[in-house]
Design a protein around this motif. Structure first.
Motif, PDB file in Angstrom:
ATOM      1  N   MET A 164      48.108  38.174  28.745  1.00  7.15           N
ATOM      2  CA  MET A 164      46.818  38.555  29.328  1.00  7.15           C
ATOM      3  C   MET A 164      46.817  40.060  29.570  1.00  7.15           C
ATOM      4  O   MET A 164      47.809  40.616  30.023  1.00  7.15           O
ATOM      5  N   HIS A 165      45.689  40.701  29.235  1.00  7.53           N
ATOM      6  CA  HIS A 165      45.513  42.131  29.512  1.00  7.53           C
ATOM      7  C   HIS A 165      44.236  42.282  30.335  1.00  7.53           C
ATOM      8  O   HIS A 165      43.201  41.706  29.992  1.00  7.53           O
ATOM      9  N   VAL A 166      44.314  43.058  31.421  1.00  9.70           N
ATOM     10  CA  VAL A 166      43.172  43.279  32.306  1.00  9.70           C
ATOM     11  C   VAL A 166      42.974  44.779  32.504  1.00  9.70           C
ATOM     12  O   VAL A 166      43.940  45.506  32.729  1.00  9.70           O
ATOM     13  N   GLU A 167      41.723  45.228  32.398  1.00  9.47           N
ATOM     14  CA  GLU A 167      41.360  46.617  32.698  1.00  9.47           C
ATOM     15  C   GLU A 167      40.253  46.587  33.738  1.00  9.47           C
ATOM     16  O   GLU A 167      39.276  45.858  33.585  1.00  9.47           O
ATOM     17  N   TRP A 168      40.411  47.375  34.795  1.00 14.61           N
ATOM     18  CA  TRP A 168      39.411  47.457  35.853  1.00 14.61           C
ATOM     19  C   TRP A 168      39.413  48.866  36.412  1.00 14.61           C
ATOM     20  O   TRP A 168      40.209  49.701  35.991  1.00 14.61           O
ATOM     21  N   SER A 169      38.525  49.118  37.360  1.00 13.07           N
ATOM     22  CA  SER A 169      38.373  50.466  37.900  1.00 13.07           C
ATOM     23  C   SER A 169      39.670  51.013  38.498  1.00 13.07           C
ATOM     24  O   SER A 169      39.847  52.215  38.572  1.00 13.07           O
ATOM     25  N   GLY A 170      40.588  50.142  38.897  1.00 13.27           N
ATOM     26  CA  GLY A 170      41.845  50.575  39.499  1.00 13.27           C
ATOM     27  C   GLY A 170      42.986  50.735  38.516  1.00 13.27           C
ATOM     28  O   GLY A 170      44.079  51.132  38.888  1.00 13.27           O
ATOM     29  N   PRO A 221      38.419  44.952  42.884  1.00 14.63           N
ATOM     30  CA  PRO A 221      37.770  45.585  41.740  1.00 14.63           C
ATOM     31  C   PRO A 221      36.249  45.633  41.896  1.00 14.63           C
ATOM     32  O   PRO A 221      35.655  44.782  42.544  1.00 14.63           O
ATOM     33  N   SER A 222      35.668  46.652  41.314  1.00 17.34           N
ATOM     34  CA  SER A 222      34.209  46.749  41.256  1.00 17.34           C
ATOM     35  C   SER A 222      33.860  47.418  39.940  1.00 17.34           C
ATOM     36  O   SER A 222      34.704  48.010  39.285  1.00 17.34           O
ATOM     37  N   GLY A 223      32.626  47.304  39.553  1.00 20.63           N
ATOM     38  CA  GLY A 223      32.211  47.872  38.272  1.00 20.63           C
ATOM     39  C   GLY A 223      32.658  46.995  37.119  1.00 20.63           C
ATOM     40  O   GLY A 223      32.885  45.801  37.273  1.00 20.63           O
ATOM     41  N   GLU A 224      32.825  47.604  35.967  1.00 20.24           N
ATOM     42  CA  GLU A 224      33.166  46.860  34.759  1.00 20.24           C
ATOM     43  C   GLU A 224      34.635  46.451  34.734  1.00 20.24           C
ATOM     44  O   GLU A 224      35.506  47.223  35.117  1.00 20.24           O
ATOM     45  N   MET A 225      34.882  45.248  34.272  1.00 19.80           N
ATOM     46  CA  MET A 225      36.237  44.747  34.112  1.00 19.80           C
ATOM     47  C   MET A 225      36.335  44.103  32.730  1.00 19.80           C
ATOM     48  O   MET A 225      35.449  43.358  32.325  1.00 19.80           O
ATOM     49  N   LYS A 226      37.410  44.405  32.014  1.00 21.18           N
ATOM     50  CA  LYS A 226      37.641  43.825  30.688  1.00 21.18           C
ATOM     51  C   LYS A 226      38.918  42.998  30.729  1.00 21.18           C
ATOM     52  O   LYS A 226      39.855  43.328  31.443  1.00 21.18           O
ATOM     53  N   GLU A 261      46.611  46.305  33.453  1.00 28.89           N
ATOM     54  CA  GLU A 261      47.901  45.616  33.535  1.00 28.89           C
ATOM     55  C   GLU A 261      47.999  44.557  32.459  1.00 28.89           C
ATOM     56  O   GLU A 261      46.989  44.013  32.007  1.00 28.89           O
ATOM     57  N   ASP A 262      49.239  44.279  32.076  1.00 28.89           N
ATOM     58  CA  ASP A 262      49.554  43.191  31.169  1.00 28.89           C
ATOM     59  C   ASP A 262      50.293  42.130  31.968  1.00 28.89           C
ATOM     60  O   ASP A 262      51.183  42.447  32.761  1.00 28.89           O
ATOM     61  N   ILE A 263      49.921  40.886  31.746  1.00 22.76           N
ATOM     62  CA  ILE A 263      50.525  39.769  32.469  1.00 22.76           C
ATOM     63  C   ILE A 263      51.030  38.766  31.448  1.00 22.76           C
ATOM     64  O   ILE A 263      50.303  38.401  30.533  1.00 22.76           O
ATOM     65  N   TRP A 300      47.318  41.073  40.119  1.00 28.50           N
ATOM     66  CA  TRP A 300      46.600  39.951  39.518  1.00 28.50           C
ATOM     67  C   TRP A 300      47.473  38.714  39.405  1.00 28.50           C
ATOM     68  O   TRP A 300      48.666  38.807  39.142  1.00 28.50           O
ATOM     69  N   ALA A 301      46.839  37.552  39.549  1.00 31.20           N
ATOM     70  CA  ALA A 301      47.450  36.267  39.216  1.00 31.20           C
ATOM     71  C   ALA A 301      46.541  35.629  38.172  1.00 31.20           C
ATOM     72  O   ALA A 301      45.321  35.764  38.237  1.00 31.20           O
TER      73      ALA A 301
END
Length: 154
Positions: free
Chosen positions: A137-143, A87-92, A146-148, A57-58
């Protein structure tokens, strides 16, 4: 003859490396010039930019205030730069600033043909992060997740 060939090879290599660097910018499409509603820097009182990336991610976070305005505007972008498929599906996502600001949200279908996610903007007269602070930044996805850390672009 061998020296001439070596010189040509070095020049071609330098051109190839130099030519690729701009096109492979992980922030391409989510940079300051991509903000809508701003035509020139002269109309701004200030703009703070924070950027960070991982292998997947950027992200960029901008906060700015137009001249003759009492309120500021913030804009947050995420761009998927990892391996295909994207990514696909839900992402937070969730982000926080050192001044106590932040936001979070859920995208029900993260599939995006451009792999750039405009997470929206907010505005107001509340606290503005310091120019040299860090945005998390925190990202959650199907894969995975990560914290950025988004560092200031001074």
């Amino acid at each position: 003859m061998a020296l001439k060939q070596l010189t040509i090879l070095l020049l071609l290599s330098a051109m190839l490396v130099g030519g690729c660097s701009g096109k492979n910018n992980v922030y391409s499409g989510i940079e300051q010039q991509d903000l809508t509603g701003i035509t020139t820097a002269k109309e701004l009182d200030y703009i703070y930019a924070y950027k960070g990336h991982t292998s997947n991610w950027a992200s960029t976070y901008y906060i700015y205030q137009k001249k003759d305005s009492d309120s500021h505007v913030s804009r947050v972008f995420l761009k998927y730069i990892g391996k295909e498929p994207g990514p696909s599906g839900e992402m937070k996502y969730a982000y926080t600033t050192e001044s106590g600001g932040g936001g979070s949200g859920t995208l029900s279908d993260a599939e995006s043909p451009s792999v750039i996610y405009n997470l929206g903007g907010s505005g107001g007269t509340g606290a503005v992060p310091e120019k040299d602070s860090v945005v998390k930044m925190h990202v959650e996805w199907s894969g995975g997740s990560e914290d950025i850390e988004l560092e200031p672009e001074l």
